[in-house]
Design a protein around this motif. Structure first.
Motif, mmCIF file in Angstrom:
data_model
loop_
_atom_site.group_PDB
_atom_site.id
_atom_site.type_symbol
_atom_site.label_atom_id
_atom_site.label_comp_id
_atom_site.label_asym_id
_atom_site.label_seq_id
_atom_site.Cartn_x
_atom_site.Cartn_y
_atom_site.Cartn_z
ATOM 1 N N TYR A 125 -43.671 -2.984 24.793
ATOM 2 C CA TYR A 125 -43.715 -2.686 23.312
ATOM 3 C C TYR A 125 -44.814 -1.894 23.040
ATOM 4 O O TYR A 125 -44.869 -1.209 21.917
ATOM 5 N N SER A 294 -34.233 -1.135 26.924
ATOM 6 C CA SER A 294 -34.805 -2.161 26.172
ATOM 7 C C SER A 294 -36.305 -2.106 26.816
ATOM 8 O O SER A 294 -36.788 -1.645 27.899
ATOM 9 N N ILE A 296 -40.085 -4.552 27.195
ATOM 10 C CA ILE A 296 -40.696 -6.157 27.201
ATOM 11 C C ILE A 296 -41.543 -6.197 25.983
ATOM 12 O O ILE A 296 -42.707 -5.477 25.880
ATOM 13 N N ASP A 299 -44.402 -11.377 24.046
ATOM 14 C CA ASP A 299 -44.127 -12.704 24.623
ATOM 15 C C ASP A 299 -43.317 -12.860 25.844
ATOM 16 O O ASP A 299 -42.868 -13.787 26.191
ATOM 17 N N SER A 301 -40.289 -11.278 26.013
ATOM 18 C CA SER A 301 -38.919 -10.956 25.791
ATOM 19 C C SER A 301 -38.436 -9.644 25.796
ATOM 20 O O SER A 301 -39.247 -8.774 25.720
ATOM 21 N N ARG A 302 -37.132 -9.496 25.703
ATOM 22 C CA ARG A 302 -36.462 -8.089 26.018
ATOM 23 C C ARG A 302 -36.202 -7.806 24.592
ATOM 24 O O ARG A 302 -35.587 -8.327 23.909
ATOM 25 N N ILE A 303 -36.549 -6.476 24.252
ATOM 26 C CA ILE A 303 -36.411 -5.649 22.647
ATOM 27 C C ILE A 303 -35.722 -4.679 22.795
ATOM 28 O O ILE A 303 -36.072 -3.589 23.569
#
Ligand code: ATP
Ligand code: MG
Length: 430
Positions: A125, A294, A296, A299, A301-303
């Motif tokens: 991210y 995607s 990371i 938190d 999670s995959r975005i």
């Protein structure tokens, strides 16, 4: 450039194959030549215009914080199979097989390729948001290539792509591009209006097309006269700018909304035709999800990033500008994109006094001037300068020259004034 030594093959006759003014004028002014259906060679004067437009587009992308890269024209079919567009794109895609029977294609656009580049390079991210663009030739095997460079098969496009972590970020990118586009068209010297548009092949649900008004445009357009002021890019607050651009009514016939149109005051309603010179799209996760791109998140999670793409038809603009700016005699270039800022017309080549003044003007103006140093009649020189559309003509005749005077003509207004050489230079350079 000295006209006597230049390849600017102007035509006196009206080319029979050209149906609209810009196409006729581009051929007549020696800017381009067709090499195959919808495929053009850019001759020296035409290339100068193309490069100037490209440079303004580039500077405004850079100013908006978009990074330039250069992707290839040839792409692998497998990339397009990942998004599912290889079959969907149909006959407009030029498909190529190499010596190893590998399937390739000449890129009609680059969503898949830029997504693959990002998927490989960006993992966290922290690496987002990003905005990238390139200015590269595209190929679309149009059913009916026509109107010269307005609808070619091979054409030059600026295409940009944005990647954000969420919808709010993607919307900020969308607004930035809309502002950059309005600034670009304003600098070029034309009025372009952003209109709500369908998303078509690219997918997604938010899109605007930018149209230049011209009677020969392929789209019917409806808009509020408030757009005619052409000062939208002066807005400093980006949210206020976007709000204004999207609340004042403007739509192509495909998106025309009779209820909203009814609310526009009668005296401000404008109907006409437009040429699409750019389009911007927000399409969310369409490519990031199908192509498995995607990052990371904070938190863990995959975005899947939210994406948009943003095109400007650089080569189409050359024709569109002419469509909007010409008269019976020829092209009327806006100053910012003219191939030459001024033409120097020596009305008596070989005369010691006119030659001397012309040489001096040419030395001072340099590469921005086209010196008509041919052994030609004055009438022919005037006609060609009007046809080519230089913003200024500096006319040097024997009578005035003897007194150190030249005539300065402004192409856009036709105004002619006699004035001393230095004053003429100051006006042209100012
Ligand atoms: P059109 O509706 O005119 O076929 P498009 O919507 O398919 O164009 P986009 O995918 O939005 O085109 O491409 C971005 C820009 O590239 C367009 O706004 C236009 O200025 C330019 N462009 C598209 N197709 C052509 C073409 N065949 N010749 C020249 N320029 C083109
Ligand atoms: Mg479009």
């Amino acid at each position: 450039m000295r006209l006597s030594q230049s390849l600017i093959p102007t035509l006196k006759e009206i080319p029979a194959e050209a149906q609209i003014a810009s196409h006729r004028l581009m051929l007549r002014a020696g800017l381009v030549r067709q090499m195959a259906s919808g495929i053009y060679a850019w001759l020296p004067a035409g290339l100068r215009v193309l490069r100037r437009i490209e440079q303004i587009v580039r500077e405004e992308q850079d100013a908006a914080g978009v990074q330039e890269l250069l992707m290839p024209t040839i792409q692998s079919a497998d990339l397009w199979r990942e998004s599912g567009r290889y079959e969907a794109y149909g006959k407009e895609m030029l498909r190529i097989t190499d010596r190893h029977e590998r399937e390739l294609l000449f890129g009609p656009t680059n969503e898949e390729m830029i997504t693959a580049i990002m998927r490989d390079a960006v993992k966290s991210y922290r690496d987002l948001p990003q905005m990238l663009y390139h200015i590269q030739w595209k190929f679309r095997d149009e059913v009916r290539p026509r109107f010269g460079v307005l609808r070619g098969r091979e054409f030059l496009m600026k295409d940009a792509y944005s990647f954000d972590l969420d919808y709010e970020g993607a919307l900020i990118a969308y607004k930035k591009f809309m502002l950059a586009y309005m600034r670009t068209f304003q600098r070029i010297g034309i009025t372009a209006i952003p209109m709500r548009a369908d998303t078509g092949q690219i997918g997604g649900d938010l899109s605007h097309e930018f149209h230049i008004l011209a009677p020969t445009g392929e789209s019917g357009v409806f808009y509020d006269a408030a757009f005619e002021a052409g000062d939208a890019a002066g807005e400093t607050d980006i949210d206020a700018f976007y709000e204004k651009m999207t609340t004042i009514y403007a739509a192509t016939d495909e998106k025309h909304d009779l209820a909203a149109w009814g609310a526009v005051p009668e005296e401000r309603k404008r109907e006409g035709r437009g040429i699409e010179v750019g389009q911007i799209f927000y399409f969310g996760k369409k490519y990031s999800e199908t192509m498995g791109f995607s990052v990371i998140g904070k938190d863990g999670s995959r975005i899947f990033p939210e994406m948009g793409s943003y095109g400007i038809g650089v080569s189409r603009l050359v024709g569109a500008i002419i469509e909007a700016r010409h008269d019976e005699a020829g092209i009327i270039w806006p100053d910012a994109v003219a191939p030459f800022r001024a033409a120097i017309l020596n009305l008596r080549q070989g005369d010691a006094v006119t030659d001397k003044i012309c040489d001096e003007l040419y030395a001072r103006l340099g590469a921005d001037a086209l010196y008509d140093d041919r052994e030609e009649r004055a009438g022919a020189k005037f006609a060609e300068a009007d046809l080519m559309g230089h913003p200024w003509q500096i006319i040097v005749g024997p009578r005035g020259a003897a007194a150190g005077m030249v005539e300065l003509k402004r192409r856009a207004t036709g105004d002619r004034t006699e004035l001393p050489v230095e004053d003429a230079l100051a006006k042209v350079l100012g």
